[in-house]
Design an enzyme around this catalytic site. Structure first.
Site, mmCIF file in Angstrom:
data_model
loop_
_atom_site.group_PDB
_atom_site.id
_atom_site.type_symbol
_atom_site.label_atom_id
_atom_site.label_comp_id
_atom_site.label_asym_id
_atom_site.label_seq_id
_atom_site.Cartn_x
_atom_site.Cartn_y
_atom_site.Cartn_z
ATOM 1 N N CYS A 100 0.850 -1.198 0.000
ATOM 2 C CA CYS A 100 0.000 0.000 0.000
ATOM 3 C C CYS A 100 0.881 1.241 0.000
ATOM 4 O O CYS A 100 1.743 1.417 0.876
ATOM 5 C CB CYS A 100 -0.908 -0.020 1.231
ATOM 6 S SG CYS A 100 -1.742 1.544 1.512
ATOM 7 N N CYS B 7 0.639 3.283 3.281
ATOM 8 C CA CYS B 7 1.333 2.595 4.390
ATOM 9 C C CYS B 7 2.834 2.820 4.260
ATOM 10 O O CYS B 7 3.528 3.051 5.266
ATOM 11 C CB CYS B 7 1.029 1.104 4.383
ATOM 12 S SG CYS B 7 -0.576 0.663 5.086
ATOM 13 N N ASP C 253 -0.101 16.673 -0.946
ATOM 14 C CA ASP C 253 -0.493 15.893 -2.116
ATOM 15 C C ASP C 253 0.493 16.174 -3.258
ATOM 16 O O ASP C 253 0.846 17.330 -3.521
ATOM 17 C CB ASP C 253 -1.924 16.250 -2.545
ATOM 18 C CG ASP C 253 -2.528 15.228 -3.486
ATOM 19 O OD1 ASP C 253 -3.540 14.595 -3.110
ATOM 20 O OD2 ASP C 253 -1.997 15.063 -4.609
ATOM 21 N N HIS D 28 -3.856 0.700 8.425
ATOM 22 C CA HIS D 28 -4.414 0.522 7.084
ATOM 23 C C HIS D 28 -5.906 0.232 7.176
ATOM 24 O O HIS D 28 -6.325 -0.806 7.688
ATOM 25 C CB HIS D 28 -3.723 -0.624 6.333
ATOM 26 C CG HIS D 28 -4.281 -0.790 4.950
ATOM 27 N ND1 HIS D 28 -3.815 -0.066 3.873
ATOM 28 C CD2 HIS D 28 -5.315 -1.536 4.479
ATOM 29 C CE1 HIS D 28 -4.524 -0.377 2.791
ATOM 30 N NE2 HIS D 28 -5.440 -1.276 3.140
ATOM 31 N N ASN E 36 -12.980 10.811 -0.505
ATOM 32 C CA ASN E 36 -13.529 10.095 -1.652
ATOM 33 C C ASN E 36 -13.618 8.622 -1.273
ATOM 34 O O ASN E 36 -12.618 8.028 -0.862
ATOM 35 C CB ASN E 36 -12.612 10.272 -2.870
ATOM 36 C CG ASN E 36 -12.517 11.723 -3.315
ATOM 37 O OD1 ASN E 36 -13.496 12.460 -3.251
ATOM 38 N ND2 ASN E 36 -11.339 12.138 -3.757
ATOM 39 N N HIS F 286 -6.242 3.488 0.824
ATOM 40 C CA HIS F 286 -5.864 3.636 2.236
ATOM 41 C C HIS F 286 -6.574 4.922 2.634
ATOM 42 O O HIS F 286 -6.283 5.988 2.071
ATOM 43 C CB HIS F 286 -4.337 3.736 2.371
ATOM 44 C CG HIS F 286 -3.843 3.949 3.774
ATOM 45 N ND1 HIS F 286 -2.885 3.122 4.364
ATOM 46 C CD2 HIS F 286 -4.133 4.904 4.688
ATOM 47 C CE1 HIS F 286 -2.641 3.572 5.590
ATOM 48 N NE2 HIS F 286 -3.387 4.647 5.806
ATOM 49 N N HIS G 34 -8.107 8.334 3.585
ATOM 50 C CA HIS G 34 -7.428 9.623 3.769
ATOM 51 C C HIS G 34 -8.438 10.751 3.651
ATOM 52 O O HIS G 34 -9.436 10.638 2.949
ATOM 53 C CB HIS G 34 -6.301 9.810 2.744
ATOM 54 C CG HIS G 34 -6.714 9.555 1.328
ATOM 55 N ND1 HIS G 34 -6.818 8.285 0.807
ATOM 56 C CD2 HIS G 34 -7.055 10.396 0.328
ATOM 57 C CE1 HIS G 34 -7.200 8.361 -0.457
ATOM 58 N NE2 HIS G 34 -7.362 9.633 -0.778
#
Ligand code: 5GP
Ligand code: ZN
Length: 112
Positions: free
Chosen positions: A4, A7, A30, A46, A85, A96, A98
């Site tokens: 991931c 992670c 981002d 996770h 989202n 994961h 966020h």
């Protein structure tokens, strides 16, 4: 989770521009910013998406929201948007969980 992206960012295995690191969460910029401030707030744990949250995660979700508030203050923002989202058609590309923290410009509504 070994495969991931987030992670790996949380573990420091992949570099990111981190603005906060705490026991249970990490905040970083981002890579494809959609606003002057565009931060991602993630738990170290996770969890794939909102659909995978249980009531046992309630305090952790509260911590993520509180981290958004503190990260906004760090960025000197009093007006901002917090976005999650959930699922591909809603725009989720990294599975994961966020929160996006967006600010520093006027934000339209409704989102696309
Ligand atoms: P989602 O589309 O899942 O809601 O949000 C995932 C976000 O992660 C996107 O805004 C995307 O630009 C960001 N992202 C994807 N890969 C990376 C990366 O390697 N580093 C950073 N800092 N952000 C990333
Ligand atoms: Zn993960």
């Amino acid at each position: 989770m070994s495969d991931c992206l987030f992670c790996k960012i949380a573990a420091g295995e992949i570099p990111a521009d981190k603005v906060m690191e705490e026991d249970d969460l990490v905040v970083f910029r981002d890579i494809n910013a959609q606003a002057p401030t565009h931060l991602l707030v993630i738990p170290r744990k996770h969890i794939a998406s909102m659909n995978d949250v249980t009531v046992a995660d309630a305090a952790l979700l509260g911590r993520l929201l509180d981290a958004c508030r503190r990260a906004a203050a760090h960025e000197k923002l009093t007006e901002y948007r917090i976005v999650n989202n959930c699922g591909e058609s809603a725009g989720q590309s990294v599975f994961h969980i966020h929160l996006h923290l967006l600010g520093g410009r006027s934000l339209g509504w409704p989102p696309g």
